[in-house]
Write an enzyme that holds these catalytic residues in place. Structure first.
Site, PDB file in Angstrom:
ATOM      1  N   LYS A 297      37.780  84.281  99.403  1.00 37.58           N
ATOM      2  CA  LYS A 297      39.238  84.383  99.446  1.00 37.58           C
ATOM      3  C   LYS A 297      39.669  85.830  99.196  1.00 37.58           C
ATOM      4  O   LYS A 297      38.945  86.579  98.547  1.00 37.58           O
ATOM      5  CB  LYS A 297      39.849  83.509  98.340  1.00 37.58           C
ATOM      6  CG  LYS A 297      39.749  82.021  98.564  1.00 37.58           C
ATOM      7  CD  LYS A 297      40.386  81.268  97.394  1.00 37.58           C
ATOM      8  CE  LYS A 297      40.278  79.762  97.570  1.00 37.58           C
ATOM      9  NZ  LYS A 297      41.051  79.226  98.707  1.00 37.58           N
ATOM     10  N   ARG A 371      36.537  68.975  99.932  1.00 34.29           N
ATOM     11  CA  ARG A 371      36.207  67.762 100.693  1.00 34.29           C
ATOM     12  C   ARG A 371      34.717  67.445 100.588  1.00 34.29           C
ATOM     13  O   ARG A 371      34.318  66.286 100.648  1.00 34.29           O
ATOM     14  CB  ARG A 371      36.674  67.936 102.146  1.00 34.29           C
ATOM     15  CG  ARG A 371      36.008  69.066 102.864  1.00 34.29           C
ATOM     16  CD  ARG A 371      36.780  69.507 104.103  1.00 34.29           C
ATOM     17  NE  ARG A 371      37.999  70.252 103.781  1.00 34.29           N
ATOM     18  CZ  ARG A 371      38.865  70.676 104.682  1.00 34.29           C
ATOM     19  NH1 ARG A 371      38.669  70.442 105.966  1.00 34.29           N
ATOM     20  NH2 ARG A 371      39.949  71.333 104.313  1.00 34.29           N
TER      21      ARG A 371
HETATM   22  N1  BES Z   1      41.397  75.039  96.633  1.00 35.88           N
HETATM   23  C1  BES Z   1      41.759  75.374  97.961  1.00 35.88           C
HETATM   24  C2  BES Z   1      43.150  74.870  98.336  1.00 35.88           C
HETATM   25  C3  BES Z   1      44.295  75.431  97.560  1.00 35.88           C
HETATM   26  C4  BES Z   1      45.045  76.463  98.068  1.00 35.88           C
HETATM   27  C5  BES Z   1      44.665  74.879  96.356  1.00 35.88           C
HETATM   28  C6  BES Z   1      46.114  76.954  97.363  1.00 35.88           C
HETATM   29  C7  BES Z   1      45.748  75.367  95.650  1.00 35.88           C
HETATM   30  C8  BES Z   1      46.471  76.396  96.144  1.00 35.88           C
HETATM   31  C9  BES Z   1      40.765  74.777  98.948  1.00 35.88           C
HETATM   32  O1  BES Z   1      39.467  74.665  98.471  1.00 35.88           O
HETATM   33  C10 BES Z   1      40.730  75.659 100.133  1.00 35.88           C
HETATM   34  O2  BES Z   1      40.322  76.761  99.993  1.00 35.88           O
HETATM   35  N2  BES Z   1      41.154  75.142 101.281  1.00 35.88           N
HETATM   36  C11 BES Z   1      41.145  75.888 102.497  1.00 35.88           C
HETATM   37  C12 BES Z   1      40.578  75.013 103.570  1.00 35.88           C
HETATM   38  C13 BES Z   1      40.313  75.739 104.853  1.00 35.88           C
HETATM   39  C14 BES Z   1      39.208  76.751 104.678  1.00 35.88           C
HETATM   40  C15 BES Z   1      39.958  74.733 105.916  1.00 35.88           C
HETATM   41  C16 BES Z   1      42.584  76.272 102.806  1.00 35.88           C
HETATM   42  O3  BES Z   1      43.485  75.477 102.579  1.00 35.88           O
HETATM   43  O4  BES Z   1      42.785  77.404 103.245  1.00 35.88           O
HETATM   44 MN    MN Z   2      38.358  76.444  98.772  1.00 35.44          MN
END
Ligand code: BES
Ligand code: MN
Ligand code: ZN
Length: 522
Positions: A297, A371
């Site tokens: 990230k 997931r």
């Molecule tokens: N933990 C994150 C989602 C999240 C984002 C929670 C902001 C709280 C605040 C999750 O693991 C994630 O990174 N999801 C990705 C999925 C994508 C790579 C398909 C996302 O939402 O960008």
């Molecule tokens: Mn994530």
């Protein structure tokens, strides 16, 4: 009762990370108070602060009307006014709290009014105050009392654990609240007790999600579960690395393999399978820190990803409440806990992993890790032949895009369960909003070389994530709650929801489980 100051709590707790979020029975936390009831009238009470709730467009009692210009206080929702009766009333101070129109009031009106009142008592540095309960046709004394206790304690919630020298105003504790009741003392007491149990479960959840990633590790979550289980009489099993390996938890292991913190799978069991008692599985995503892994990230706001175990926090908080309440249910709390890190041992894009179910997953993005760990937990849940499986997860940024901070995204395979959660969400003021989960979305998660892939492209991200999860639940009634947009709040709008971790889901699940406990199951 032994009271400790926040400072003493900090001094006691910092060296022992284990006690960070345990609710200690002999020490009241900074937001907890003793609530007592007595028959009486608030305007006859000698108290440092008397709280009077006022309906919009209704006449003030004459003793109060004599103290205030009617134009200055109209009873609008959340309107506040402190008066100094100077002997005209037995109370030193009188706080008027506006509730808005009587016909529009719900439990949440009371919850917010109570939070504002408690916060005012805190701001005035009072150690105790007195109040009376608002009621209308929809608000029974019990419901109103529950809402009052929840609002007052949650409104005073603060996360001070790591403040080595808290400011005097932070240290101050409102210790006691006296509720003056007309006649239904018993019902009011029941409601207050229930509200306090709920508030303490929510505060536990907030503490865990506010806690830093270096303290709230998968191991720590396991220890918190064990502690709760031992204290409240629940069977708790925590699977460590070797058990996960020998039993084939390929999803949790893959996500956790890049971290120095070993993953955990936590099983909490309240009650037992019994005729007429529904079995309900609550499943929580417990990513104690989500860097994104190799698909890392951006640095900005990454610190916020310490809250990626908000689903696990909700399960722990709810299990705590369920056990304290002694609900006639069989409730299983399942938590997949891991830390998602990039390292030489981390899982990589392109890797194919085998989950507990036997289904294989092609990893296209290591940041879609929630997931993957949930896949194992959802599959595991089936061994209980549950009447309902509800998972909670800070799963997608996409749900924040879709719904913003005011609703939990909900998808499921059973409309009756979806409707049940919708009703509970309205009652608890933790609203859920259903998104579709048609077969087309599930199709989007099929891989060319494995059974599934872990991302479904740019569009409909909250739904494709649920489409992935659906592959692991077979035919049991199941609802997925995406709390990514609601588990953390920067600018709170409800007065009892404080900045930071919200503990979302706990009041919702408690409401739903109480409803479940009152209906027959075939
Ligand atoms: N933990 C994150 C989602 C999240 C984002 C929670 C902001 C709280 C605040 C999750 O693991 C994630 O990174 N999801 C990705 C999925 C994508 C790579 C398909 C996302 O939402 O960008
Ligand atoms: Mn994530
Ligand atoms: Zn995540």
């Amino acid at each position: 009762m032994l009271y400790q100051t926040a400072l003493q709590l900090v001094q006691r707790c910092i060296p022992f990370h284990d006690c960070v979020s345990s609710i200690n029975t002999c020490v009241l936390k900074e937001n907890e108070m003793e609530i007592t009831t007595r028959r009486g009238e608030i305007l006859r009470e000698a108290t440092p602060l008397a709280v009077l709730c006022v309906w919009e467009d209704e006449q003030l009692p004459p003793e109060v009307a004599a103290l205030v210009e009617t134009d200055d206080f109209r009873g609008w929702f959340k309107q506040l006014l402190v008066l100094y009766p100077c002997g005209a009333l037995p109370a030193r101070r009188l706080l008027l709290v506006g509730l808005g129109k009587r016909s529009k009031a719900t439990a949440d009106t009371v919850r917010q009014a109570a939070a504002l009142a408690a916060q005012k008592a805190h701001e005035l540095r009072l150690t105790h105050f007195a109040a009376s309960l608002p009621v209308n046709e929809a608000l029974t004394p019990e419901v109103s009392a529950q809402a009052w206790a929840e609002g007052a304690e949650l409104g005073l919630y603060r996360y001070l654990l790591y403040k080595s020298a808290p400011e005097p105003e932070q240290k101050h504790r409102v210790e006691q609240l006296l509720m003056l009741v007309e006649d239904d003392v018993k019902m009011v007491n029941t409601g207050l007790k229930l509200g306090q149990m709920v508030a303490r479960g929510v505060a536990l959840g907030r503490d865990l999600a506010n806690g830093p990633g270096n303290s709230i590790t998968p191991t720590h979550l396991g220890e918190v579960a064990q502690e709760i289980g031992a204290r409240l009489g629940m069977q708790v099993t925590v699977l460590g690395l070797e058990e996960l390996q020998s039993q084939g938890f390929g999803g949790i292991l893959a996500v956790g393999q890049g971290s120095a913190q070993p993953p955990r799978f936590i099983v909490m069991e309240y009650g037992q399978a019994q005729k007429g008692r529904p079995t309900i599985c609550l499943v929580g995503k417990g990513i104690t820190f989500d860097t994104g892994g190799i698909s890392i990230k951006p640095a900005e706001k990454m610190d916020n990803m310490k809250m990626d175990m908000g689903g696990a926090a909700a399960v722990l908080g709810t299990m705590h409440i369920v056990a304290e309440l002694g609900l006639p249910l069989h409730v299983i709390g399942l938590i997949s806990a891991a830390e998602n890190m990039p390292s030489a041992t981390a899982y990589k894009p392109g890797d194919i992993i085998k989950t507990l179910s036997g289904q294989t997953v092609e990893v296209l993005n290591t940041d879609a890790e929630g997931r993957i760990v949930l896949a194992d937990a959802l599959y595991y849940a089936q061994r209980y032949q549950p009447h309902a499986i509800i998972d909670l997860a800070t799963l997608t940024g996409a749900v924040m895009v879709a719904l913003g901070p005011h609703a939990i995204g909900m998808m499921g395979n059973d409309q009756a369960l979806v409707d049940r959660l919708t009703r509970a969400g309205e009652a608890a003021a933790e609203r859920v909003w259903q998104l579709p989960l048609w077969d087309e979305y599930r199709e989007m998660m099929k891989s060319e070389i494995a059974d599934l892939k872990n991302t479904g492209g740019r569009y409909g991200g909250a739904i494709t994530a649920a489409g992935f999860l659906a592959a692991f639940v077979a035919d049991y009634p199941w609802v997925h709650l995406d709390i990514a947009g609601t588990a953390w709040i920067e600018q709170p709008t409800r007065s009892y929801v404080t900045k930071g971790a919200t503990g979302v889901g706990i009041r919702l699940l408690t409401q739903m489980l109480r409803d479940f406990a009152t209906v027959e199951v075939q």
